[in-house]
Scaffold this active site. Structure first.
Site, PDB file in Angstrom:
ATOM      1  N   GLU A 151       0.461 -12.639   4.863  1.00  0.00           N
ATOM      2  CA  GLU A 151       0.993 -12.577   3.497  1.00  0.00           C
ATOM      3  C   GLU A 151       0.141 -11.686   2.585  1.00  0.00           C
ATOM      4  O   GLU A 151      -0.409 -12.147   1.578  1.00  0.00           O
ATOM      5  CB  GLU A 151       1.113 -13.989   2.915  1.00  0.00           C
ATOM      6  CG  GLU A 151       2.106 -14.851   3.673  1.00  0.00           C
ATOM      7  CD  GLU A 151       2.254 -16.259   3.103  1.00  0.00           C
ATOM      8  OE1 GLU A 151       1.354 -16.697   2.357  1.00  0.00           O
ATOM      9  OE2 GLU A 151       3.258 -16.915   3.423  1.00  0.00           O
TER      10      GLU A 151
ATOM     11  N   GLU B 174       7.792 -17.897   8.839  1.00  0.00           N
ATOM     12  CA  GLU B 174       7.378 -19.200   8.308  1.00  0.00           C
ATOM     13  C   GLU B 174       8.479 -19.783   7.439  1.00  0.00           C
ATOM     14  O   GLU B 174       9.092 -19.070   6.637  1.00  0.00           O
ATOM     15  CB  GLU B 174       6.142 -19.071   7.404  1.00  0.00           C
ATOM     16  CG  GLU B 174       4.853 -18.727   8.086  1.00  0.00           C
ATOM     17  CD  GLU B 174       3.699 -18.719   7.079  1.00  0.00           C
ATOM     18  OE1 GLU B 174       3.825 -19.324   5.987  1.00  0.00           O
ATOM     19  OE2 GLU B 174       2.675 -18.085   7.376  1.00  0.00           O
TER      20      GLU B 174
END
Ligand SMILES: [Zn+2]
Length: 659
Positions: A142, A298
């Protein structure tokens, strides 16, 4: 279809690992992400490495037939690195240096960080490139979460290098930044600093270039690791997990450096329209590499832990929302995380294996959904065809949301979402495209907002309309060039031929107020373009366009609000106000077709020959005009399909006619 998630075995005694592997098999898990936050464990000191535990884990997973998405572990530098090199820690715009103790604590421009990260990636790649469990490389985690920018001296020097490469000479920078204003002229490159906290508004082009630079600085970190993986482990696909429609990183550029796109998606179960925004994000992920399938890297099986109030997913919602990702192009459904953590900041974040173990509701859903997802194998690789495109430009996004504009209430993501909702509720497929895209592939191009518009893009949009395309452009578009300088001569000057309007003055709508809009044409379209506009209105004159709707009161009463312009063989629509519900007229005129007509709240979308039907309501819904076999239930559908609350079906055409 990939099924699995992040596994953080270093948080658990080794005795747990065998149980984990057995339970993964039971759940149908076929892919595990390893090592995302393992830097401190893999490299306990500057010259100390410990791979033995990871060796055993890869062997264990491989022994259970589970493939590994192996992370480069570079998102969270270890304490020893930070204490030996405190300059690695990022600095805020107010000069405060952030401390160790969370994650993502690094300066993207730090040579120390970059070298340490590349060294770690190389060691991991060299050790595992030939391991039979290795299926994917997962760089970092991320990028841009928590820290998107750093204002330290190292970053300032990197910014100056980036500016010299962009402008070559200082006069060009002074012109682009408009430094004649407020005596901001630079006489030397060394005088330039990042846009730190200042007494008043900071130069908008400086700030815009800073945003461009910050996206590029993080991208350079990614690229350095990617180069190592490509060199050491060629042929193994590489990705980094995105964060949906994320402002700080220009994902068009980022995706071009990836082998495939992966995304982390956390729609809020407390938001009754979360599934619509989620669909928009998934369509973006599908579009980032031109329609190629992507991977949901995710999601949470139930609640997350980082919102003020973390509402779980009610029974059936996890399944429905997971199927939605596949419907919109995902070839796998993965999670954060496999086993719920016992300690740490995310210990209340749901997991495939909850704290309560295999007796919990969550575990039952994990096993059930794993079996169901396996039935969707035939869907993998299939693509969605769209007749409509939405133009998304990160440059324009960054420029739009600066201060000192007619209104600072303009939120591009919200504006795009409000247009997207009109497509979603009609089941009309849409691609996202960058301004550089070939528009001629589409019947209808939507530009909910393109505040920053290069003349070259405007020319191509105009040719697209002249050639028979339909264009709908939102307010405050075509206002500035790539330097954030106004296009003179009446807004939106570069689109005047395509749209046939001139905006004389902006009339933004104050908070909690609306402006009534009524249809300006008698007959069929009447009523469809009426409503109460929020956020924005304009003093608009038509040149060649005809008004479709006008203001029904106030200082703009009687003036055009929404217009339609015949240009060549196409149509150019202009929305001078914020009234997304009026898009119906645009969609009707373009003749774009839905995937299927469904009752309200039931989503229909196609991937190849497969028709996904998702009931986002808590009521039974019936969809007619369908036939085929439901891959999920195995049932044959003839004419009508009944979907229970939060129910879903994936129809494939009946392969053999009945005898
Ligand atoms: Zn820095």
């Amino acid at each position: 279809m990939l099924y699995g998630g992040d596994y953080n075995p270093e948080q658990w005694p080794e005795e747990t690992w065998a149980e984990d592997a057995a339970l993964m098999k039971e759940a149908g898990v076929n892919m595990i992400t390893l090592g995302v936050f393992s830097w401190a464990r893999l490299q306990p000191g500057p010259d100390t490495w410990d791979f033995a535990w990871l060796d055993r884990l890869l062997d264990l997973l491989h022994g259970h037939g589970i493939a590994v998405d192996l992370a480069t572990a570079t998102a969270s530098p270890p304490a020893w690195l930070v204490r030996a090199h405190p300059e690695v820690l990022p600095v805020r715009s107010d000069g405060v240096r952030l401390e160790f103790g969370s994650r993502q604590h690094y300066c993207p421009s730090s040579p120390v960080y970059r070298e340490a990260a590349v060294t770690l990636a190389r060691r991991i790649a060299e050790r595992y490139r030939d391991h039979p469990a290795l299926a994917l490389w997962h760089i970092h985690n991320e990028y841009g979460d928590h820290v998107t920018e750093c204002f330290c001296a190292e970053s300032a020097a990197d910014f100056r290098r980036w500016l010299r490469a962009r402008y070559t000479d200082l006069d060009a920078l002074n012109f682009a930044w408009g430094t004649a204003f407020w005596s901001q002229r630079y006489g030397s490159w060394d005088e330039i600093e990042p846009p730190r906290d200042a007494p008043g508004p900071v130069n908008p082009t400086q700030t815009l270039d800073w945003r461009r630079f910050c996206s590029d600085a993080l991208l350079a970190c990614y690229q350095a690791e990617k180069d190592v993986l490509d060199e050491v482990s060629p042929g193994v696909p590489v990705t980094t997990n995105f964060m949906s429609m994320f402002k700080a990183l220009d994902y068009w550029e980022w995706a071009s450096r990836e082998d495939f796109v992966s995304d982390d998606a956390y729609p809020d179960p407390a938001d009754p329209e979360a599934h619509i925004t989620a669909a928009m994000n998934y369509d973006l992920m599908r579009s980032l590499k031109g329609g190629r399938p992507w991977l949901l890297m995710e999601q949470a099986p139930s609640a997350v832990s980082w919102r003020p109030v973390n509402v779980p997913k009610r029974p059936g919602l996890h399944r429905l929302w997971s199927l939605q990702t596949v419907a919109r192009g995902a070839d796998g459904v993965m999670y954060f995380q496999w086993r719920a953590s016992r300690a740490g900041a995310e210990k209340f974040h749901s997991a495939l294996l909850p704290h309560g173990g295999t007796r919990s509701r969550g575990w039952a859903e994990t096993v059930r959904f794993g079996a169901e997802l396996a039935k969707l194998g035939p869907v993998a690789g299939s693509r969605t065809e769209a007749e409509v495109a939405i133009v998304l430009s990160w440059d324009s996004w960054w420029a739009l949301e600066q201060e000192d504009h007619p209104s600072t209430r303009l939120d591009l993501r919200a504006i795009i979402a409000s247009w997207y909702r009109e497509l979603w509720r009609r089941n009309i497929a849409v691609d996202f495209v960058p301004p550089e895209a070939d528009f001629t592939r589409y019947r209808l191009v939507l530009a909910p907002n393109l505040y920053m518009l290069r003349s070259e893009t405007a020319e191509r949009l105009t040719r697209f309309v002249a050639g028979g395309g339909h264009l709908a452009c939102g307010f405050f578009s075509g206002i500035v060039d790539e330097h954030d300088h106004i296009h003179l001569g009446g807004y939106p000057a570069p689109l005047r031929d395509a749209l046939g309007v001139v905006v004389d003055e902006f009339w933004p709508v104050p908070d909690d107020r609306t402006v009534p809009v009524e249809s300006a044409v008698a007959g069929a379209a009447e009523g469809t373009v009426a409503g109460a506009a929020t956020l924005w209105s304009e003093w608009l004159d038509v040149t060649t366009a005809e008004p479709v709707a006008s203001y029904a009161g106030g200082p703009l009463g009687g003036r055009p609000a929404i217009t339609r312009n015949v240009h060549g063989d196409g149509l150019g629509w202009y929305f001078g106000c914020h009234l997304p519900s009026a898009l119906g007229a645009v969609l009707d005129a373009a003749g774009v077709r839905p995937a299927h007509e469904t009752p309200a709240g039931v989503e229909a979308t196609r991937r190849g020959e497969f028709l996904f039907l998702l009931n986002h309501t808590d009521a039974v819904s019936r969809v007619s005009g369908l036939s085929g076999i439901d891959l999920l239930s195995g049932a044959t559908v003839r004419d009508e399909l009944e979907l229970g609350p939060l129910g879903a079906a994936v129809l494939t055409p009946n392969p053999a006619p009945e005898r």
